[in-house]
Design a protein around this motif. Structure first.
Motif, PDB file in Angstrom:
ATOM      1  N   TYR A 102       0.836  -1.200   0.000  1.00 12.80           N
ATOM      2  CA  TYR A 102       0.000   0.000   0.000  1.00 12.80           C
ATOM      3  C   TYR A 102       0.874   1.253   0.000  1.00 12.80           C
ATOM      4  CZ  TYR A 102      -3.863  -3.085   1.562  1.00 12.80           C
ATOM      5  OH  TYR A 102      -4.810  -4.065   1.673  1.00 12.80           O
ATOM      6  N   LEU A 103       1.894   1.242   0.838  1.00 12.25           N
ATOM      7  CA  LEU A 103       2.785   2.403   0.965  1.00 12.25           C
ATOM      8  C   LEU A 103       3.473   2.709  -0.357  1.00 12.25           C
ATOM      9  CD1 LEU A 103       4.357   4.517   2.624  1.00 12.25           C
ATOM     10  CD2 LEU A 103       5.941   2.681   3.279  1.00 12.25           C
ATOM     11  N   ASP A 104       3.977   1.693  -1.017  1.00 11.54           N
ATOM     12  CA  ASP A 104       4.671   1.903  -2.294  1.00 11.54           C
ATOM     13  C   ASP A 104       3.737   2.503  -3.343  1.00 11.54           C
ATOM     14  OD1 ASP A 104       7.017   0.881  -1.264  1.00 11.54           O
ATOM     15  OD2 ASP A 104       6.651  -1.160  -1.976  1.00 11.54           O
ATOM     16  N   ASN A 105       2.515   2.031  -3.370  1.00 14.80           N
ATOM     17  CA  ASN A 105       1.563   2.518  -4.368  1.00 14.80           C
ATOM     18  C   ASN A 105       1.131   3.958  -4.092  1.00 14.80           C
ATOM     19  OD1 ASN A 105       1.527   0.114  -5.864  1.00 14.80           O
ATOM     20  ND2 ASN A 105      -0.023  -0.785  -4.531  1.00 14.80           N
ATOM     21  N   ILE A 106       0.950   4.304  -2.834  1.00  8.79           N
ATOM     22  CA  ILE A 106       0.535   5.675  -2.505  1.00  8.79           C
ATOM     23  C   ILE A 106       1.662   6.658  -2.819  1.00  8.79           C
ATOM     24  CG2 ILE A 106      -0.099   7.239  -0.619  1.00  8.79           C
ATOM     25  CD1 ILE A 106      -1.588   4.896   0.673  1.00  8.79           C
ATOM     26  N   THR A 107       2.879   6.341  -2.397  1.00 11.77           N
ATOM     27  CA  THR A 107       3.998   7.255  -2.636  1.00 11.77           C
ATOM     28  C   THR A 107       4.372   7.336  -4.110  1.00 11.77           C
ATOM     29  OG1 THR A 107       5.552   5.465  -2.097  1.00 11.77           O
ATOM     30  CG2 THR A 107       4.955   6.993  -0.325  1.00 11.77           C
ATOM     31  N   ALA A 108       3.972   6.356  -4.893  1.00 13.31           N
ATOM     32  CA  ALA A 108       4.263   6.390  -6.334  1.00 13.31           C
ATOM     33  C   ALA A 108       3.562   7.560  -7.028  1.00 13.31           C
ATOM     34  CB  ALA A 108       3.846   5.071  -6.989  1.00 13.31           C
ATOM     35  N   PHE A 109       2.507   8.095  -6.423  1.00 10.96           N
ATOM     36  CA  PHE A 109       1.828   9.256  -6.999  1.00 10.96           C
ATOM     37  C   PHE A 109       2.649  10.530  -6.853  1.00 10.96           C
ATOM     38  CE2 PHE A 109      -2.049   6.705  -5.659  1.00 10.96           C
ATOM     39  CZ  PHE A 109      -2.241   6.161  -6.927  1.00 10.96           C
ATOM     40  N   GLY A 110       3.701  10.478  -6.033  1.00 10.31           N
ATOM     41  CA  GLY A 110       4.522  11.664  -5.813  1.00 10.31           C
ATOM     42  C   GLY A 110       3.937  12.561  -4.745  1.00 10.31           C
ATOM     43  N   PRO A 111       4.374  13.821  -4.688  1.00 13.55           N
ATOM     44  CA  PRO A 111       3.807  14.761  -3.717  1.00 13.55           C
ATOM     45  C   PRO A 111       2.300  14.894  -3.896  1.00 13.55           C
ATOM     46  CG  PRO A 111       5.806  15.650  -4.685  1.00 13.55           C
ATOM     47  CD  PRO A 111       5.473  14.421  -5.472  1.00 13.55           C
ATOM     48  N   ARG A 112       1.587  14.952  -2.780  1.00 13.42           N
ATOM     49  CA  ARG A 112       0.117  14.978  -2.808  1.00 13.42           C
ATOM     50  C   ARG A 112      -0.344  16.218  -2.039  1.00 13.42           C
ATOM     51  NH1 ARG A 112       2.347  10.485  -1.648  1.00 13.42           N
ATOM     52  NH2 ARG A 112       1.977  10.634   0.592  1.00 13.42           N
ATOM     53  N   VAL A 113      -0.321  17.344  -2.727  1.00 11.34           N
ATOM     54  CA  VAL A 113      -0.658  18.621  -2.115  1.00 11.34           C
ATOM     55  C   VAL A 113      -2.160  18.864  -2.239  1.00 11.34           C
ATOM     56  CG1 VAL A 113      -0.146  21.092  -2.102  1.00 11.34           C
ATOM     57  CG2 VAL A 113       1.622  19.447  -2.755  1.00 11.34           C
ATOM     58  N   VAL A 114      -2.741  19.492  -1.246  1.00  8.73           N
ATOM     59  CA  VAL A 114      -4.171  19.793  -1.271  1.00  8.73           C
ATOM     60  C   VAL A 114      -4.528  20.524  -2.566  1.00  8.73           C
ATOM     61  CG1 VAL A 114      -6.004  21.139  -0.182  1.00  8.73           C
ATOM     62  CG2 VAL A 114      -4.373  19.890   1.228  1.00  8.73           C
ATOM     63  N   GLY A 115      -5.573  20.049  -3.238  1.00  7.02           N
ATOM     64  CA  GLY A 115      -6.019  20.656  -4.481  1.00  7.02           C
ATOM     65  C   GLY A 115      -5.414  20.041  -5.725  1.00  7.02           C
ATOM     66  N   SER A 116      -4.369  19.239  -5.590  1.00  4.16           N
ATOM     67  CA  SER A 116      -3.718  18.630  -6.754  1.00  4.16           C
ATOM     68  C   SER A 116      -4.458  17.367  -7.167  1.00  4.16           C
ATOM     69  CB  SER A 116      -2.264  18.292  -6.430  1.00  4.16           C
ATOM     70  OG  SER A 116      -2.192  17.245  -5.475  1.00  4.16           O
ATOM     71  N   PRO A 117      -4.393  17.001  -8.448  1.00  9.06           N
ATOM     72  CA  PRO A 117      -5.009  15.744  -8.885  1.00  9.06           C
ATOM     73  C   PRO A 117      -4.434  14.536  -8.149  1.00  9.06           C
ATOM     74  CG  PRO A 117      -4.460  17.127 -10.770  1.00  9.06           C
ATOM     75  CD  PRO A 117      -3.846  17.775  -9.577  1.00  9.06           C
ATOM     76  N   GLU A 118      -3.147  14.586  -7.826  1.00 10.93           N
ATOM     77  CA  GLU A 118      -2.531  13.460  -7.114  1.00 10.93           C
ATOM     78  C   GLU A 118      -3.185  13.232  -5.757  1.00 10.93           C
ATOM     79  OE1 GLU A 118       0.266  15.069 -10.088  1.00 10.93           O
ATOM     80  OE2 GLU A 118      -0.915  15.970  -8.459  1.00 10.93           O
ATOM     81  N   ASN A 119      -3.577  14.314  -5.115  1.00 13.04           N
ATOM     82  CA  ASN A 119      -4.187  14.205  -3.788  1.00 13.04           C
ATOM     83  C   ASN A 119      -5.684  13.983  -3.860  1.00 13.04           C
ATOM     84  OD1 ASN A 119      -3.625  14.627  -0.775  1.00 13.04           O
ATOM     85  ND2 ASN A 119      -5.322  16.048  -1.103  1.00 13.04           N
ATOM     86  N   GLU A 120      -6.355  14.733  -4.711  1.00 16.97           N
ATOM     87  CA  GLU A 120      -7.817  14.726  -4.715  1.00 16.97           C
ATOM     88  C   GLU A 120      -8.416  13.610  -5.569  1.00 16.97           C
ATOM     89  OE1 GLU A 120      -9.063  16.902  -2.649  1.00 16.97           O
ATOM     90  OE2 GLU A 120      -7.148  17.914  -2.356  1.00 16.97           O
TER      91      GLU A 120
END
Length: 891
Positions: A102-120
């Protein structure tokens, strides 16, 4: 030896007497029978003179014994800490391998800043997919419900001097695991999947969310139903100043069922998760942790230090406590804080054993709480605080604070009885003892002052010549530099006292009187901390209790044979527990303190703080070793050795041998730098543009500023230091948080204007006079997902009300008003209003309002000039960068 009735002769007899008799005032000694007088002069009844050749410790034993003792304790502490992150292998309910996936897959998205597609979008979709897969495999004993919450709200918080926060359409993924028949009450487990800009956030806080996913998977497959529900909150806006937790606890319909919570955080990368906050009150929560955690690591000292405000940090714990009125447990990874909030916070740096350990602990505690009868009626158990501390990771000792108060009083009373036995003598003897004790205490405090003052002089000099943080990467430099200086001064002062004031005085008498001084000091500390209601008083209680026990163990040996090697060994054995535990606490403090100096701001001299802390530790560790100075034959070689070590360390530090930072890929110690390509526009009262500029604004996050970077980028020198715009709130600079008082040294390099595609739109919608004689201004702002707004009311004008927080404006310590804003995807324009009360007619408007935008992700984040400058930074730096704008208006 002749007897004399003269006062001078009496003083000499007092100072040559051993510990066989309580000290007497030299001028009131009376003649005694011959046999008794022989004992006072050091002669055995059967002959043999002890006063002329007293049993004293050789210098090598007196100095090496404490040194080897402390080194041995440090090894034991290291071994106990290593065991904490390496739990025994075997069949486990919690599967760390699946959590790591799970950890590897989540961090693979890169930085996850509020409002970014990676986060939202990306992370949210991944979480929902995994939850759906877990639900398919769950047993019939449980029911899983999922909700994606998009809250909007506002609140104020007295953090960083005080500011307000507004959020719009941010994201929470909420999962409830409950019995098929439902549950009235619930326990909350909280993590956050968003990150700071430019960091993959593996430890902060993707690993916690991965652990929670695996706990959900494990519990859902169990055929045994729970008594209460467990709500798993994967919150998507913690790094935007705790906004998502506020949105959940104040707005979500499941929040009312929550009776307790566990918050999973990080101040480092992997390692051990420390319980550093509990409550408020509800000691049963600590008991739940003790009963259920397999690898406990908890300390009330950390709680009281954190809640004192010394550490400039907050977690979601505060939101649930203050806005939800819910008791909870706050855990955080604390190891290797050097790379916390940097690009190096990657999944591969977190040990699988560490994930397993965290999973075992949190799974056990959640299961315990979900089956606890106490959860249904927590309001009945709010009866005071609790003293808790782990014993080297093996188990946690906890007891109610009121019991701790009783124990502390009993231990203090025992110390008073011990000291009182020497005071409650015939008046003349008591006065003599008190005088000797007071003089010894004065000399002890004098040695502490000299050690602190002398060491601080060194720290100030090191800071002035630009060699701060030499110990940042090389920890032991602080010991060789400041530790040896402090200890050498302590020993030197007492050596002078022994040679000139206590000349010809019996060493055993001196050893005993200085032992009593240390005992009195710790007893006063114990009484004071107990009076203040601090649970941390248990540390002083340990030092008092074991010192009394040690005195009981060594009294006969010292009295009959003097300072023998047996006496030394028994003495060190008796003080084993307090010294070992203090070394253990020191490690925890150093582990958190040293990395934080890399992000503590440009105004706090870290070497002064480090020197002060090392001196304090030296004083504590030497407290019951001071008597060794008086029991030793000499201290010359010890002082010379310590001085030589200090001199070598001082020369090496001044010459720059110990570079503060490291680019070692396996163990980096980067220098943190913030860069913003900034465009500023200042508008006058008539709305027209008065002035503007553009450049790259640079902040070094530690005290050294840009001194180490200047050789690589020569234009970063004093000529490009930023000037404060005194007429503008927060100096006219785009602070993302109100921390300008910590970062007054910053740089501004001219650069072309950078206009983001998603530019800000700001307008005054209306201005109206209210029936209560105020002026109401209503505004609309459309911009990126992260913005800051500053307000400054003019002379004669008061900001009386606004639509933010609780409606009452909260000013920062600088007198300006600061509002932090963030939004998720598809947010509406930000509408807000303020009301101004005018007492005197303002000449230049009522209020200055400024809005700073921060483009921390996407195409607008970078510029050509910014990228070119980033490439010039050395590899031992971590430059975090984005594009910003600053627009100021007067109304």
């Amino acid at each position: 030896m002749e007897r004399s009735s003269a006062a001078v002769g009496a003083v000499r007899r007092l100072r040559t007497q051993g510990p066989q008799q309580p000290p007497q005032h030299p001028q009131q000694q009376r003649r005694r029978p011959e046999k008794e007088e022989e004992g006072r002069q050091g002669k055995k009844p059967g002959g043999g003179d002890r006063s002329s050749s007293p049993r004293r410790l050789p210098e090598a034993r007196a100095s090496l014994a404490p040194l080897l003792y402390l080194l041995g304790l440090r090894v034991l502490v290291h071994l106990s800490l290593e065991r904490l992150v390496q739990p025994a292998r075997g069949p486990q309910e919690f599967d760390a391998a699946r959590a790591r996936a799970y950890l590897d897959n989540i961090t693979a998205f890169g930085p996850r800043v509020v409002g970014s597609p990676e986060n939202e979008i990306l992370t949210v979709n991944y979480l929902l997919q995994q939850i759906e897969a877990i639900e398919i495999e769950s047993s019939n004993a449980h029911k899983i419900s999922v909700d994606v919450q998009r809250p909007t709200g506002t609140f104020s918080i007295d953090f960083l001097g005080g500011f307000s926060s507004y959020y719009d359409n941010i994201t929470n993924v909420v999962v409830k695991l409950e019995p098929r028949s439902g549950a009235e009450h619930a326990v909350l487990s909280n993590c956050h999947f968003d990150t700071v800009p430019n960091s993959p956030g593996a430890s902060d806080d993707a690993v916690s969310c991965s652990v929670m996913l695996e706990i959900l998977h494990t519990l859902s497959k169990s055929p045994e139903p729970l008594q209460h529900a467990i709500i798993f909150l994967f919150n998507g806006a913690e790094e935007s100043v705790l906004q998502a937790s506020h949105g959940f606890i104040t707005q979500h319909h499941w929040a009312k069922s929550i009776r307790a919570f566990i918050n999973l955080e990080a101040a480092g990368v992997g390692g051990k998760e420390l319980v550093f906050q509990t409550g408020p009150e509800n000691p049963w929560l600590v008991q739940a942790y003790i009963s259920a955690a397999k690898h406990p690591f908890a300390c009330v000292v950390a709680q009281e230090v954190f809640q004192s405000g010394i550490i400039l940090a907050e977690t979601d714990f505060r939101i649930y406590r203050d806005f939800g009125n819910i008791p909870g447990i706050d855990l955080a990874f604390i190891e290797n804080g050097y790379i916390y909030h940097t690009k190096y916070d990657t999944a591969d740096r977190i040990l699988t054993d560490s994930i397993q350990r965290a999973g075992d602990n949190i799974l056990g505690v959640l299961k315990y709480l979900a089956k606890s009868d106490n959860l249904a009626k927590t309001y009945e158990y709010r009866h005071g605080n609790v003293v808790f501390f782990d014993i080297f990771g093996v188990f946690v000792l906890a007891y109610p604070a009121r019991v701790g108060t009783i124990l502390n009083c009993v231990i203090t009373a025992l110390a008073v009885l011990y000291l009182g036995k020497k005071i409650l003598q015939p008046r003349k003897r008591a006065i003599s003892y008190l005088r000797e004790l007071a003089v010894a205490a004065v000399f002890t405090f004098l040695s502490w002052f000299v050690a602190l003052a002398g060491t601080l002089v060194v720290a100030v000099f090191i800071s002035l010549i630009g060699r701060s943080l030499a110990w940042y990467t090389h920890f032991h430099v602080s010991i060789f530099l400041y530790g040896t200086a402090a200890v050498a001064k302590l020993i030197f002062v007492h050596t002078l006292v022994k040679r000139f004031y206590y000349k010809n005085t019996n060493e055993q008498f001196l050893g005993e009187i200085f032992f009593d001084v240390s005992l009195a000091f710790w007893s006063v500390m114990l009484a004071l901390l107990t009076y203040l209601g601090l649970c941390s008083a248990f540390v002083s209680a340990i030092w008092v209790a074991f010192s009394l026990l040690t005195k009981l163990m060594t009294y006969k040996e010292l009295k009959e044979k003097g300072a023998t090697m047996k006496f030394v060994l028994v003495y060190l054995l008796g003080m084993f527990v307090p010294y070992l535990y203090l070394m253990y606490l020191n490690w925890v403090v150093f582990e958190m303190f040293i990395p934080s100096m890399g992000r503590s701001g440009s105004e706090i001299p870290p070497d002064i703080l480090m020197a002060s802390f090392v001196v304090m530790v030296s004083i504590f560790l030497s407290s019951y070793f001071l008597n060794f100075i008086y029991l030793a034959r000499s201290t010359k070689k010890t002082i010379v050795t310590l001085t030589a070590v200090f001199a070598v360390a001082f020369i090496l530090v001044c010459s720059g041998v110990f570079f503060p930072y490291s680019s070692d890929s396996a163990n980096p110690r980067p220098k943190r730098v913030f860069l913003q390509h900034l465009t500023r526009r200042f508008h006058g009262l008539d709305g027209h543009l008065a002035k503007s500029d553009s450049g790259i604004w640079i902040n070094g996050l530690d005290y050294s500023g840009m001194s180490h970077v200047t050789p690589h980028i020569p234009e970063l020198n004093d000529t490009t230091r930023t000037k404060c715009e005194e007429e503008s709130p927060l100096c006219g600079l785009p602070w993302i948080l109100p921390v300008n008082y910590l970062f007054r040294k910053n740089w501004y390099l001219p650069a072309p204007v950078m206009i983001p595609k998603n530019s800000i739109r700001f307008q005054l919608l209306s201005k109206e006079q209210t029936p209560w004689d105020t002026t109401k201004l209503t505004f609309e702002i459309v911009g990126p997902s992260r913005m800051s707004m500053y307000l400054r009311s003019h002379q004669g004008v008061t900001l009386s009300k606004w639509s933010l927080g609780d409606g009452t404006p909260l000013a920062n310590t600088g007198g300006d008003y600061f509002v932090y804003y963030s939004h998720g995807l598809q947010a509406l324009p930000w509408h807000f209003w303020i009301e101004m009360k005018v007492s005197d007619e303002p000449v230049k408007g009522m209020v200055t309002l400024a809005v700073a935008t921060h483009y921390v992700f996407g195409n607008d984040q970078k510029s050509v000039q910014l990228n070119a400058l980033l490439e010039r930074f050395p590899n031992w730096t971590f430059p975090s960068s984005w594009v910003s704008t600053y627009d100021e208006f007067v109304f």
